[in-house]
Design an enzyme around this catalytic site. Structure first.
Site, short mmCIF file in Angstrom:
data_model
loop_
_atom_site.label_atom_id
_atom_site.label_comp_id
_atom_site.label_asym_id
_atom_site.label_seq_id
_atom_site.Cartn_x
_atom_site.Cartn_y
_atom_site.Cartn_z
N ASN A 71 0.71 -1.28 0.03
CA ASN A 71 -0.02 0.05 -0.13
C ASN A 71 0.72 1.23 -0.13
O ASN A 71 0.57 2.09 -0.80
CB ASN A 71 -0.72 0.00 1.24
CG ASN A 71 -2.20 -0.88 1.17
OD1 ASN A 71 -2.66 -0.96 -0.05
ND2 ASN A 71 -2.76 -1.55 2.24
N ASN A 129 9.22 -8.60 11.09
CA ASN A 129 9.88 -7.67 10.45
C ASN A 129 11.23 -7.53 10.44
O ASN A 129 12.03 -7.19 9.51
CB ASN A 129 9.04 -6.38 10.68
CG ASN A 129 7.72 -6.17 9.81
OD1 ASN A 129 7.25 -6.95 9.18
ND2 ASN A 129 7.04 -5.15 10.04
N HIS A 164 8.32 6.07 17.83
CA HIS A 164 7.22 6.22 16.94
C HIS A 164 6.20 5.00 17.42
O HIS A 164 6.14 4.11 17.10
CB HIS A 164 7.49 5.65 15.48
CG HIS A 164 6.16 5.72 14.68
ND1 HIS A 164 5.34 6.78 14.58
CD2 HIS A 164 5.63 4.68 13.88
CE1 HIS A 164 4.38 6.52 13.60
NE2 HIS A 164 4.70 5.23 13.47
#
Ligand code: A3D
Length: 312
Positions: free
Chosen positions: A16, A99, A179
């Site tokens: 995306n 990840n 973050h």
């Protein structure tokens, strides 16, 4: 023989965010774009679609798709979104193990094929992924940076603009730190057309808005249900890439490796930086009030504990 050249932008991960960045880079004619993904045919399909958009967009950027790292060779910029995105109920930190494995392979691909590139990491959990990428590539820290602050600050600017009833472009604001839920909106430096934000909004209401900023990514995830935000992260990462490619020297909040700034050593955390043709050209140390300093310390601790969970 004429010298090259158009700039070359490699987008590692053609999902995306990767697809949105390819569209935007093409529309802004920032250079030629290579979309890389492990999924066969998908990056080639998106690239073909974008090449069909180019004549109508009035863009001369060439967009190609690939499953082979050799095709990113000579890239000026690599922007990494490879990895899983959040689904409802997940925190960014839940993505760490999966990840991290992906990031190790991506770092290897970049190191071998685009050793001179400026690398912008977007994959989550952001602060851990940018740390891992810098370690694995061994690139100088000014060439490996994380995108989070531009987006978190944009979310803050957007909510403040709605509240005050002005355009978000006249709001100047920084969100610093990691973050995650501990990110630190810097109220003391937030202005509306140069006027302090406290002139427009009461402290209690600012508290509520800042809490919404910390949860804004989750708010989007809950609405989308199948993934996380992509237009805004794509736009934010490309602002950083453009500042590098055009040597614009914009002041942008980014996850940068600190070397004593703000009292921290050897950790990636969101701080105001100058992004120019050499990468992260400067880290700017702004005056924080006591509350903001404390909040930054809490955020730095959260980042440190996340880093300790990284695989060797
Ligand atoms: P998505 O649309 O799932 O795209 C990720 C792409 O990565 C997919 O196309 C995968 O096939 C691809 N991929 C998986 N493994 C590899 C690999 N080894 N090499 C190359 N590509 C691979 O996700 P997205 O684009 O929405 O989000 C991408 C990442 O950005 C996620 O980790 C999100 O959590 C993160 N994200 C970060 C922010 C920040 O502000 C930092 C905001 C939003 C999303």
């Amino acid at each position: 023989m004429s010298e090259q050249k158009r700039k070359k932008i490699a987008l590692i991960g053609a999902g995306n965010i990767g697809g949105s960045m390819a569209y935007l880079a093409c529309a802004k004619e920032l250079g030629d774009v290579v979309l890389f993904d492990v999924v066969e045919d998908m990056p080639q399909g998106k690239a073909l679609d974008l090449r069909h958009a180019a004549p109508v967009l009035g863009s001369s950027s060439n967009v190609t798709g690939t499953n082979d790292y050799a095709d990113i060779s000579g890239s000026d910029v690599c922007i990494v979104t490879a990895g899983l995105a959040r689904k409802p109920g997940m925190s960014r930190d839940d993505l760490l193990a999966t990840n991290a494995k992906i990031m190790k392979s991506v770092a290897q691909g970049i190191k071998e094929n685009a050793p001179e590139a400026f690398v912008i990491i977007v994959s989550n959990p952001l602060d851990a992924m940018v740390t891992l990428c810098q370690r694995e590539t061994g690139f100088p820290s000014e060439r490996v940076v994380g995108m989070a602050g531009v987006l978190d600050s944009a979310r803050y600017r957007s909510f403040l603009a709605e509240e005050v009833g002005v355009s978000p472009v006249v709001i100047d604001a920084f969100v610093l730190g990691g973050h995650g839920d501990t990110m630190v909106p810097i109220r003391s430096h937030t202005t509306v057309g140069g006027i302090p934000i406290t002139h427009f909004i009461k402290p209690e209401r600012l508290d509520e808005i800042e809490q919404r900023v910390r949860k804004a990514g989750g708010e989007v995830v809950a609405l989308l249900k199948t993934g996380s935000a992509f237009y805004s992260p794509a736009t934010a990462a490309l602002e950083m890439a453009e500042s590098f490619l055009k040597d614009q020297k914009k002041v942008l909040p980014c996850a940068a490796l600190l070397n004593g700034e703000y009292g921290y050593e050897g950790i990636y955390i969101g701080v105001p930086t100058v992004i120019g043709g050499k990468g992260v050209e400067r880290i700017i140390e702004i005056e924080l009030n006591d509350e903001e300093k404390k909040a930054l310390a809490v955020s730095a601790e959260a980042v440190k504990s996340l880093i300790t969970s990284l695989p060797e």
